[in-house]
Design a protein around this motif. Structure first.
Motif, PDB file in Angstrom:
ATOM      1  N   VAL A   1       2.487   9.806   3.280  1.00  0.00           N
ATOM      2  CA  VAL A   1       2.278   8.358   3.154  1.00  0.00           C
ATOM      3  C   VAL A   1       1.618   7.848   4.429  1.00  0.00           C
ATOM      4  CG1 VAL A   1       3.419   6.112   3.004  1.00  0.00           C
ATOM      5  CG2 VAL A   1       4.158   7.980   1.523  1.00  0.00           C
TER       6      VAL A   1
ATOM      7  N   ARG B   1      -2.129   8.974   4.351  1.00  0.00           N
ATOM      8  CA  ARG B   1      -2.955   8.299   3.344  1.00  0.00           C
ATOM      9  C   ARG B   1      -3.153   6.816   3.640  1.00  0.00           C
ATOM     10  NH1 ARG B   1      -1.121  10.761  -2.521  1.00  0.00           N
ATOM     11  NH2 ARG B   1      -1.264  12.957  -1.911  1.00  0.00           N
ATOM     12  N   ALA B   2      -2.144   6.182   4.222  1.00  0.00           N
ATOM     13  CA  ALA B   2      -2.244   4.750   4.524  1.00  0.00           C
ATOM     14  C   ALA B   2      -2.765   4.498   5.937  1.00  0.00           C
ATOM     15  CB  ALA B   2      -0.881   4.085   4.331  1.00  0.00           C
TER      16      ALA B   2
ATOM     17  N   THR C   1       1.178   3.984  -2.994  1.00  0.00           N
ATOM     18  CA  THR C   1       0.935   5.393  -2.672  1.00  0.00           C
ATOM     19  C   THR C   1       2.066   6.262  -3.201  1.00  0.00           C
ATOM     20  OG1 THR C   1      -0.337   4.787  -0.706  1.00  0.00           O
ATOM     21  CG2 THR C   1       0.546   7.022  -0.768  1.00  0.00           C
TER      22      THR C   1
ATOM     23  N   LYS D   1       1.922   6.439  -7.023  1.00  0.00           N
ATOM     24  CA  LYS D   1       0.823   7.282  -7.508  1.00  0.00           C
ATOM     25  C   LYS D   1       1.182   8.759  -7.434  1.00  0.00           C
ATOM     26  CE  LYS D   1      -4.007   8.335  -6.694  1.00  0.00           C
ATOM     27  NZ  LYS D   1      -5.129   8.196  -5.798  1.00  0.00           N
TER      28      LYS D   1
ATOM     29  N   GLU E   1       0.834  -1.205   0.000  1.00  0.00           N
ATOM     30  CA  GLU E   1       0.000   0.000   0.000  1.00  0.00           C
ATOM     31  C   GLU E   1       0.869   1.256   0.000  1.00  0.00           C
ATOM     32  OE1 GLU E   1      -3.667   2.082   2.459  1.00  0.00           O
ATOM     33  OE2 GLU E   1      -2.612   0.390   3.360  1.00  0.00           O
TER      34      GLU E   1
END
Length: 85
Positions: free
Chosen positions: A23, A26-27, A11, A14, A7
């Motif tokens: 990071v 978002r995770a 991320t 992207k 993941e």
């Protein structure tokens, strides 16, 4: 590679140039977990074999901030993963 590491790697792929803190956000990871994962992906983890798929650079606009980019090997890993999704 764990799902959490994957993941984080996706991320970064992207949005290259993303910070470690972003990071983490978002995770939905803790600070410790995100740091450990990013160090492993960058091959800087002293306690386990690192993957060396990510480069950590100092942000040119803020020397306190580390930004993340895939290296060539990391881009190959992402291409391989995307073939199976």
């Amino acid at each position: 590679m764990t799902l959490t590491q994957l993941e984080a790697l996706l991320t970064i792929a992207k949005d290259e140039g993303i910070s470690v803190v972003e990071v983490q956000r978002r995770a939905n990871l803790s600070r410790t977990t995100s740091s450990r994962i990013v160090r492993a992906l960058a091959g800087e983890d002293e306690t386990s074999k690192g993957y060396k798929w990510v480069e950590m650079r100092t942000d040119p606009h803020d020397v306190r901030r580390r930004v993340l980019y895939l290296n060539e090997e990391g881009k190959k890993v992402i291409q391989g993963v995307l073939k199976h999704i």
